[in-house]
Design an enzyme around this catalytic site. Sequence first.
Site, short mmCIF file in Angstrom:
data_model
loop_
_atom_site.label_atom_id
_atom_site.label_comp_id
_atom_site.label_asym_id
_atom_site.label_seq_id
_atom_site.Cartn_x
_atom_site.Cartn_y
_atom_site.Cartn_z
N ARG A 128 0.85 -1.41 -0.12
CA ARG A 128 -0.22 -0.30 -0.04
C ARG A 128 0.94 1.17 0.16
O ARG A 128 0.50 2.65 -1.27
CB ARG A 128 -1.07 -0.22 1.46
N ARG A 134 0.08 7.11 1.82
CA ARG A 134 0.14 8.09 3.59
C ARG A 134 1.45 7.78 3.39
O ARG A 134 2.05 6.62 3.57
CB ARG A 134 -0.77 6.55 3.20
P1 AMP Z 1 -6.09 4.11 9.84
O1 AMP Z 1 -5.99 4.99 8.36
O2 AMP Z 1 -7.46 3.65 10.70
O3 AMP Z 1 -5.16 3.13 9.66
O4 AMP Z 1 -5.47 5.37 10.86
C1 AMP Z 1 -4.33 6.02 10.91
C2 AMP Z 1 -4.14 6.48 11.73
O5 AMP Z 1 -4.97 7.21 12.26
C3 AMP Z 1 -3.39 5.66 13.00
O6 AMP Z 1 -2.46 5.08 12.71
C4 AMP Z 1 -3.48 6.91 14.17
O7 AMP Z 1 -2.53 7.44 13.90
C5 AMP Z 1 -4.57 7.62 14.01
N1 AMP Z 1 -5.84 7.27 13.66
C6 AMP Z 1 -7.22 6.92 13.39
N2 AMP Z 1 -8.11 6.39 14.21
C7 AMP Z 1 -7.74 6.81 15.56
C8 AMP Z 1 -8.03 6.15 16.59
N3 AMP Z 1 -9.56 5.27 16.61
N4 AMP Z 1 -7.80 6.88 17.89
C9 AMP Z 1 -6.12 6.56 18.14
N5 AMP Z 1 -5.70 7.43 16.67
C10 AMP Z 1 -6.35 7.18 15.43
#
Ligand code: AMP
Length: 191
Positions: A128, A134
């Site tokens: 990815r 990202r």
């Molecule tokens: P994701 O796209 O869900 O993998 O999220 C990417 C990044 O966003 C994570 O590694 C965290 O740094 C932050 N993040 C997303 N959702 C949360 C959450 N519920 N709590 C804390 N950090 C979050």
Amino acid sequence: MLNIILFGPPGAGKGTQSQKIIEKYNLQHLSTGDMLRSAIQQNSPLGLKAKEFMDKGQLVPDEMVIDLIASRIDANGSTKGFVFDGFPRTTLQAAKLDRMLEQRKTPITLLISLEVDYDELIARLVNRGKVCDRTDDQDENVIRGRIDVYNKTTLPVLDYYKAQGKLRSVSGMGSIDEIFERICHIIDCVV
Ligand code: AMP
């Protein structure tokens, strides 16, 4: 209402499967990762703060995501239900989410946990990182760190919902359509 938490480590396929679930069951997708990335793109104060944590593979502070989710739940009062993707990631977030939904008399229906082998997760995230921009997928150390954070801080959320009898686990290995079929089988048992 049908409120589903799609749960699993980074790279488990939560985003892909959420998209398919919301289309089939006509639900609203709430991804805190997507909301934070869009705040970063808009250069908002929240985005700038979140970026510091996200680039290092750390979780952002609980209040930040809890406030984001609360505002989205309020803004979508007439939906048939929500698919929570990447939230809750701590037991505090889970308890706050339960309280928000309790006030709206629409509890979590199910938590569906996608189970994927460690090596497969790393391979998917490295890939990815090559095709998407990202920043947290560009460095294998950051990727491994995010999976550690999942194992240490996020996995206890499973036990929280297991205690409520809401945990359902599915294999997240195989093709996108095979995994979706397994998920639909679980959802169709409650709708
Ligand atoms: P994701 O796209 O869900 O993998 O999220 C990417 C990044 O966003 C994570 O590694 C965290 O740094 C932050 N993040 C997303 N959702 C949360 C959450 N519920 N709590 C804390 N950090 C979050």
